[in-house]
Design a protein around this motif. Structure first.
Motif, PDB file in Angstrom:
ATOM      1  N   PHE A 503      -3.292   2.590   3.117  1.00 32.39           N
ATOM      2  CA  PHE A 503      -3.100   1.145   3.183  1.00 32.39           C
ATOM      3  C   PHE A 503      -4.401   0.433   3.559  1.00 32.39           C
ATOM      4  O   PHE A 503      -4.754  -0.601   2.976  1.00 32.39           O
ATOM      5  N   PHE A 504      -5.139   0.988   4.524  1.00 32.11           N
ATOM      6  CA  PHE A 504      -6.411   0.381   4.920  1.00 32.11           C
ATOM      7  C   PHE A 504      -7.445   0.442   3.800  1.00 32.11           C
ATOM      8  O   PHE A 504      -8.253  -0.487   3.638  1.00 32.11           O
ATOM      9  N   VAL A 505      -7.441   1.529   3.028  1.00 33.33           N
ATOM     10  CA  VAL A 505      -8.385   1.640   1.902  1.00 33.33           C
ATOM     11  C   VAL A 505      -8.139   0.536   0.888  1.00 33.33           C
ATOM     12  O   VAL A 505      -9.069  -0.149   0.431  1.00 33.33           O
ATOM     13  N   LYS A 506      -6.891   0.345   0.510  1.00 30.13           N
ATOM     14  CA  LYS A 506      -6.567  -0.699  -0.465  1.00 30.13           C
ATOM     15  C   LYS A 506      -6.779  -2.087   0.119  1.00 30.13           C
ATOM     16  O   LYS A 506      -7.182  -3.020  -0.601  1.00 30.13           O
ATOM     17  N   LEU A 507      -6.501  -2.260   1.400  1.00 27.22           N
ATOM     18  CA  LEU A 507      -6.745  -3.551   2.028  1.00 27.22           C
ATOM     19  C   LEU A 507      -8.236  -3.888   2.030  1.00 27.22           C
ATOM     20  O   LEU A 507      -8.623  -5.051   1.831  1.00 27.22           O
ATOM     21  N   THR A 508      -9.062  -2.887   2.221  1.00 32.13           N
ATOM     22  CA  THR A 508     -10.509  -3.101   2.158  1.00 32.13           C
ATOM     23  C   THR A 508     -10.940  -3.551   0.772  1.00 32.13           C
ATOM     24  O   THR A 508     -11.797  -4.431   0.627  1.00 32.13           O
TER      25      THR A 508
END
Length: 586
Positions: A503-508
């Motif tokens: 989720f953090f990767v895509k949010l970045t």
């Protein structure tokens, strides 16, 4: 004709003695190097294609085989030593697995196996930590039980002294008995009854109260305060067992690093279970904190009673009597050395779970190491475990995202490749997975502790755990953790960590797409920029240093030029003198 064509044979190049030999420069033809034109290049390509088309089939097959052999040789040279060993031992299929099953191999050796390795490390290091912390916890628990016993004995003694003190003083006054000896005798009997666990009964004083005159009554009233003061001083000597720690009276026994379920292992059911399955039976009701505390307190009382009898027997005189204060001394010694945890053993499951919380930086805070060895393990191996967890989690998240993106590209779900859609997808997966963790935690609390946990509280526990916040308001009790729990909650948490990382990767990616960025890199921008807000004295110093460097370089260059000129003049003088000498000699 030969002269007209400009060609000369070898026989015409023969010469006799009268023939003059031409030099190489005269005989060599004049060659001019010019770049080929586009028409010449096209003609050469056409000629090469014609040559290839005119090649015989056999020659073409030989060339293909030769190229294939060269490629095989190159690939063999690129193989590692381990791969060549596998091929030579008919294990080449193992080397070909990553190419045939890339996704499966990546999931097994990049995600599942590393995460399982973290659980194994938690088991190994957790057992060592429990071994180091168990003695400290046993000493603390023994001290809590001993302090409770001190308070209990002192309370009973003071209550009975308060009840019997007026009667003792009246007996001393009416019978004219020695005050100190009477008090010591009565208090010794009182302490023996209390310490020997006998039911206390007031001493059989005279039932008939004698009649006192007025003067005797006045003397009695004056005697009672003095008698009470002396009696309390003597009673203090009997009750000075040790300095009491009233703060620890309300503390409960802890079983974070030890497990005391010895009674549950001696039953007939446990022996039968051990014979059938080959492992000891664990009664889950015995794992509850109250049950373990009752087992430990009962064992401590038995140990205290045995030690008290041993010390008391060693203090008896030859005639079998005891000195005054012998029972108090024996009881103090028994309190100091009684142990109710000899049947307990290190709680390796709780230690492994604590190590997992340290490695994942959750840190609930419900317990902490107190021994020097345990803290040293956290300093060294704990730090290494945190680094290993970070590396494995990052790698596992990257592999899962890569495989998922590849799956999306191979299907018709291309909308999921949009950054904000992918971010929403992984966020929903993460919050849905916390529902699973909350349900498991709720069932675990009911089965192990018999507690009904609200689902909102269980979901809150799942959130603070998977985000590594670990506030400590909700946690798993170390008393009732079993080894099978280490293959349930860690797997659930690790899966939640991977989902949150994705989720953090895509949010970045979403944030980077929203923020405008230039084509220049940070290195280029820093190289072109100047240092802002530089003080004036620093600028002057830099200019002075640069000017000094330039002047020194100019001086060095001038010195080298002067030296070269001097050497040239010397060389010219030598040449002139040698020429003059040659002329004179001629």
């Amino acid at each position: 004709n030969k002269k007209r064509r400009g060609k000369v044979t070898n026989s015409e190049n023969m010469f006799d003695g009268n023939t003059k030999v031409k030099t190489m420069e005269e005989t060599a033809p004049t060659v001019t190097c010019t770049a080929p034109t586009d028409e010449e290049k096209m003609n050469e390509d056409v000629e090469d294609q014609n040559d290839e088309s005119n090649m015989a089939p056999a020659d073409e097959e030989q060339m293909i085989d030769k190229v294939a052999e060269n490629q095989d040789d190159a690939s063999d040279t690129r193989l590692s030593r381990r791969a060549r060993w596998m091929l030579s031992h008919r294990l080449g299929w193992l080397y070909q697995l990553p190419g045939d099953w890339p996704r499966t191999i990546a999931l097994i050796f990049g995600v599942i196996f590393p995460l399982f390795l973290l659980i194994v490390l938690s088991l190994f290091f957790g057992y060592g930590l429990a071994k180091l912390e168990a003695p400290e916890e046993i000493v603390a628990n023994n001290e809590i039980i001993a302090n409770r016993a001190r308070v209990d004995v002192r309370t009973k003694f003071h209550n009975n002294v308060t009840t019997s003190l007026p009667e003792i003083c009246f007996e001393v006054f009416t019978q004219d008995l020695p005050l100190n000896e009477t008090f010591e005798k009565e208090f010794e009997e009182l302490s023996s009854r209390i310490l020997d666990r006998e039911t206390f009964t007031v001493s059989s004083f005279r039932q008939s109260i004698p009649e006192l005159t007025a003067n005797e009554t006045l003397e009695l009233l004056e005697f009672l305060p003095e008698c009470g003061t002396i009696g309390l001083d003597i009673a203090t000597k009997f009750t000075s067992l040790a300095d009491l720690d009233y703060e620890s009276i309300g503390e409960s026994l802890s079983f974070n690093w030890i497990r005391c379920d010895g009674d549950g292992l001696n039953s007939t059911a446990s022996k039968l279970y051990n014979q059938i399955w080959g492992r000891p039976f664990v009664d889950r009701d015995r794992l509850k904190p109250d049950a373990q505390a009752a087992t430990a307190i009962l064992a401590w009382r038995i140990s205290n009673r045995e030690l008290y009898d041993e010390y008391l027997e060693s203090l008896r005189l030859e005639n079998g009597t005891l000195q005054i204060g012998a029972r108090s001394f024996a009881f103090r010694q028994a309190l100091a050395y009684a142990d109710g945890f000899s049947q307990c053993y290190p709680n390796s499951a709780a230690g492994a779970w604590f190590w997992f919380t340290v490695m994942t930086t959750i840190g609930y805070g419900n317990t902490a190491p107190t021994s020097e060895g345990g803290r040293a393990m956290i300093y060294t191996l704990g730090f290494f475990s945190i680094l290993l967890f970070a590396v494995i989690l990052g790698t596992a998240g990257k592999i899962v995202v890569t495989i998922w993106d590849d799956f999306i590209n191979r299907t018709k779900l291309h909308q999921l490749n949009i950054p904000w859609v992918a971010c929403l997808f992984w966020g929903c997966c993460y919050y849905s997975w916390m529902l699973v963790i909350a349900a498991v935690m709720q069932n675990w609390k009911a089965a192990r502790l018999g507690q009904e946990t609200d689902f909102s509280e269980a979901y809150w526990y799942a959130y603070i755990s998977t985000t590594t916040v670990g506030l400590g308001d909700y946690y798993l009790e170390h008393d009732v953790i079993l080894r099978q729990d280490l293959f349930i909650f860690p797997i659930l948490f690790l899966a939640g960590f991977v989902l949150l990382a994705n989720f953090f990767v895509k949010l970045t990616e979403v944030i980077l797409n929203l923020v405008p960025h230039s084509h220049k890199t940070l290195e280029d921008t820093l190289a072109e920029s100047k240092v802002p807000c530089m003080p004036d004295h620093v600028k002057k110093g830099i200019k002075a240093i640069s000017a000094f460097d330039h002047s020194s370089k100019r001086r060095a260059h001038a010195a080298r030029a002067e030296k070269n000129d001097e050497s040239d003049r010397t060389r010219d003088d030598v040449e002139v003198s040698s020429a003059v000498g040659a002329v004179q000699r001629g």
